[in-house]
Design an enzyme around this catalytic site. Structure first.
Site, PDB file in Angstrom:
ATOM      1  CG  HIS A  29     -10.022   4.683   1.140  1.00  0.00           C
ATOM      2  ND1 HIS A  29      -9.891   4.437  -0.208  1.00  0.00           N
ATOM      3  CD2 HIS A  29      -9.281   3.745   1.773  1.00  0.00           C
ATOM      4  CE1 HIS A  29      -9.106   3.382  -0.378  1.00  0.00           C
ATOM      5  NE2 HIS A  29      -8.712   2.944   0.814  1.00  0.00           N
TER       6      HIS A  29
ATOM      7  NE  ARG B 172      -5.486   4.776   2.395  1.00  0.00           N
ATOM      8  CZ  ARG B 172      -5.868   3.878   3.245  1.00  0.00           C
ATOM      9  NH1 ARG B 172      -6.562   4.247   4.305  1.00  0.00           N
ATOM     10  NH2 ARG B 172      -5.598   2.628   3.054  1.00  0.00           N
TER      11      ARG B 172
ATOM     12  CG  HIS C 191     -11.179   5.004   5.254  1.00  0.00           C
ATOM     13  ND1 HIS C 191     -11.992   3.931   4.991  1.00  0.00           N
ATOM     14  CD2 HIS C 191      -9.939   4.494   5.491  1.00  0.00           C
ATOM     15  CE1 HIS C 191     -11.288   2.806   5.072  1.00  0.00           C
ATOM     16  NE2 HIS C 191     -10.044   3.123   5.388  1.00  0.00           N
TER      17      HIS C 191
ATOM     18  CD  GLU D 281      -3.066  -0.868   2.247  1.00  0.00           C
ATOM     19  OE1 GLU D 281      -4.199  -0.419   2.015  1.00  0.00           O
ATOM     20  OE2 GLU D 281      -2.692  -1.223   3.369  1.00  0.00           O
TER      21      GLU D 281
ATOM     22  NE  ARG E  73      -5.917   4.928   8.985  1.00  0.00           N
ATOM     23  CZ  ARG E  73      -6.210   3.831   8.282  1.00  0.00           C
ATOM     24  NH1 ARG E  73      -5.618   2.687   8.549  1.00  0.00           N
ATOM     25  NH2 ARG E  73      -7.089   3.877   7.306  1.00  0.00           N
TER      26      ARG E  73
END
Ligand code: FAD
Ligand code: SIN
Length: 539
Positions: A236, A284, A345, A119, A380
């Site tokens: 997200h 993100r 998210h 990711e 995060r």
């Protein structure tokens, strides 16, 4: 007449944090776990991609530490990042040995290894997963362990209303509503853990299920706990456009981009290389803002996530949940690009804790998404939240276990009928369909989406502050059904998001304010709020 229950440990919430804590701490005393829906309903249950841990031979806790700290944009707490990244591999292996079926493969010598996903922001493949329904496997694996533990009593359909403090300000339990009877139960405990998860339902578009209404943050705030960093809300980038499943947007995991899928405008342009050197695997917040910019520039309601060039067999095998859900909704992801939009998210902020998950209220612990341990800072890293929930619940159990051992007699789990001043009978769902509650909730969600979303402005945040005050006043007049209480909790938690955002006139990590587009060193610190400051009681 109402019910009073007693236990050594009261746990509120049955996601990753609440279940792990219950499992661990049950060796030290009786555990009562209350959860507001059926036991498996939680954000944990919907997690797809997996749990980050440095378990491969080319990885190390040090590299994971560096990636997490970098992503946190100057606000993550190094000592917490260190302990979480170091504890991760051992605890993930323990989950596996408890029966959570993470995907593995055997090497040439027959040795078993975790199959690892990739990711954004991680410099190594380190996402331990069970296909693309990791959270559900963890949830069900842990439920099995906890259900078979005689020292844990689980009460489903019990809605925690508020924490109970003794005259010294120590948390000594909570009030919970038994939704099936409408009776309020008073739970007395030596130690209480809030593990109530997130608050995605405050925004119009969210990947979070209906339980995510910020109850723990609101309860903690009302009890006087310090709340930190609520402005850092993660959107997200890729939720499925045009379909809502039981109040939430269906997530298309970042791991799909990790396997090579590409974001495109509707006319086919791959736009991410123009925004970040890591293109589709940029952090993100960068990807979510890029999508918002493209939609503003070109119009339209969605962009496309294109996986059609990937091996269809592998795609279906790696992402059975995503491919089957999309197919049911008419999209064959092996042949058609997926329409996607960003959605709320994860909230990095929450009830402030130290590195043992203790809050500022004695006797009260918090872990998982409702807490702010300092791991994430301003942003995060993907798949670090299940890890945080696991490690911090473990730390909480160690500390809380010690606290209870240090106290005198054991309080075995018991239930008795007591006459209580707080004895009331509520009508749990009577207002669930109340048009007024629905309307207030909708206004809240629209305002938060517009003014406390991916891109913010000073004026928008000020408007949100005003509207939340108006909505708060209207909600005060509502009754005491679960829907009423959830709305008030959502409003309280949203207010904390907006107040924290207003205290940060800069852009950092997930908080992007157009009027202050750059980071400002003066704000390289946590934003902390407590009730005594925001709502001081009259002298
Ligand atoms: P939860 O799992 O949300 O559990 C909260 C519990 O508290 C629930 O049981 C709820 O019913 C209960 N509760 C709430 N309020 C009350 C109340 N008033 N009274 C009683 N009970 C209450 N993170 C990752 O690391 N990797 C991923 O791949 C990943 N994918 C995700 C995918 C989706 C779609 C979503 C929504 C999140 C994802 N996340 C992921 C984030 C992660 O799942 C959560 O942050 C994490 O599971 C939170 O765990 P928790 O135990 O803190 O809370
Ligand atoms: C995802 O699967 O993309 C979500 C992972 C996460 O939120 O950590």
């Amino acid at each position: 007449m109402s019910v009073e229950r007693k236990a050594d440990f009261l746990v509120i919430g049955s996601g990753m944090a609440g279940l792990w804590f219950s499992h661990r701490v049950s060796r030290q005393g009786s555990v009562l776990l209350v959860t507001k829906k059926e036991d498996s309903e939680s954000n944990t249950n919907y997690a797809q991609c997996g749990i980050a841990a440095a378990v491969s031979s080319d990885d190390s806790a040090q590299l994971h530490y560096e990636d997490t700290l970098r992503t946190g944009a100057g606000i993550a707490h190094p000592e917490v990042v260190k302990l979480v990244t170091e504890a991760g591999p051992g605890l993930v292996r323990e989950l596996f040995s408890l029966g959570v079926p993470f995907n593995t493969y055997a090497d040439g010598s027959g040795a078993e290894h975790f199959d690892l996903g990739q990711e954004g922001g991680h410099r190594r493949r380190r996402i331990v997963h069970a296909h693309d329904f990791t959270g559900s496997e963890i949830e069900h694996g842990l439920l099995k362990v906890v259900r078979s533990n005689r020292d844990v009593t689980m009460l489903e359909e019990h809605f925690a209303i508020d924490l109970d403090l003794d005259e010294d300000g120590r948390c000594c339990g909570a009030l919970a509503l038994d939704k099936s009877t409408g009776c309020i139960e008073l739970v007395r405990a030596r130690v209480c853990l809030l593990a109530t998860g997130g608050m995605g339902q405050a925004w119009l578009h969210t990947t979070n299920p209906r339980i995510a209404t910020g109850d723990g943050v609101a309860m903690g705030y009302r009890a006087g706990a310090r709340i930190a960093d609520m402005e850092f809300v993660q959107f997200h980038p890729t939720s499925l456009y045009g379909h809502r499943i039981e109040g939430r947007a269906f997530l298309i995991s970042e791991a799909v981009r990790g396997e090579g899928a590409i974001l495109r405008t509707r006319d086919g342009h791959a736009f991410m290389p123009g925004y970040h050197p890591d293109a589709d695997l940029a952090p993100r917040d960068v990807v979510a803002r890029a999508i918002a910019t493209e939609l503003k520039l070109r119009g339209g309601d969605y962009v496309l996530l294109d996986a059609t060039h990937l091996d269809p067999k592998r795609l279906r095998a790696r992402f059975p949940n995503i491919s089957e859900t999309c197919l049911r909704l008419g999209i064959d992801i092996t042949r058609q690009p997926i329409p996607v939009v960003p959605a709320a998210h994860y909230v990095c902020g929450g009830i402030e804790t130290n590195d043992r998950a203790e809050t500022s209220v004695p006797g009260l612990f918090a872990a998982g998404e409702c807490a702010c341990s300092g791991l994430h800072g301003a942003n995060r890293l993907a798949s670090n939240s299940l890890l945080e929930a696991l490690v911090m619940a473990d730390r909480a159990a160690e500390r809380a276990g010690g606290e209870v051992r240090g106290q005198k007699s054991d309080v075995r789990s018991q239930k008795s009928e007591v006459q209580s001043s707080k004895s009331r009978v509520l009508s749990p769902e009577s207002a669930a369909d109340d048009a007024h509650v629905v309307e207030l909730r909708r206004r809240l969600q629209e305002r938060m989406w517009q003014s406390a979303g991916i891109v913010r402005t000073d004026a928008g945040l000020a408007e949100a502050r005003g509207e939340l005050a108006t909505l708060g006043a209207e909600a005060e007049g509502l009754g005491s059904s679960v829907a009423d209480m959830e709305l008030r909790n959502l409003l309280a938690a949203s207010r904390l998001v907006v107040e924290c955002a207003l205290r940060r006139p800069e852009s950092r990590g997930l908080h992007h304010n157009e009027d202050h587009p750059k980071p400002d060193d003066r704000y390289q610190r946590d934003t902390v709020i407590s009730r005594s400051e925001l709502d001081p009681s009259p002298a």
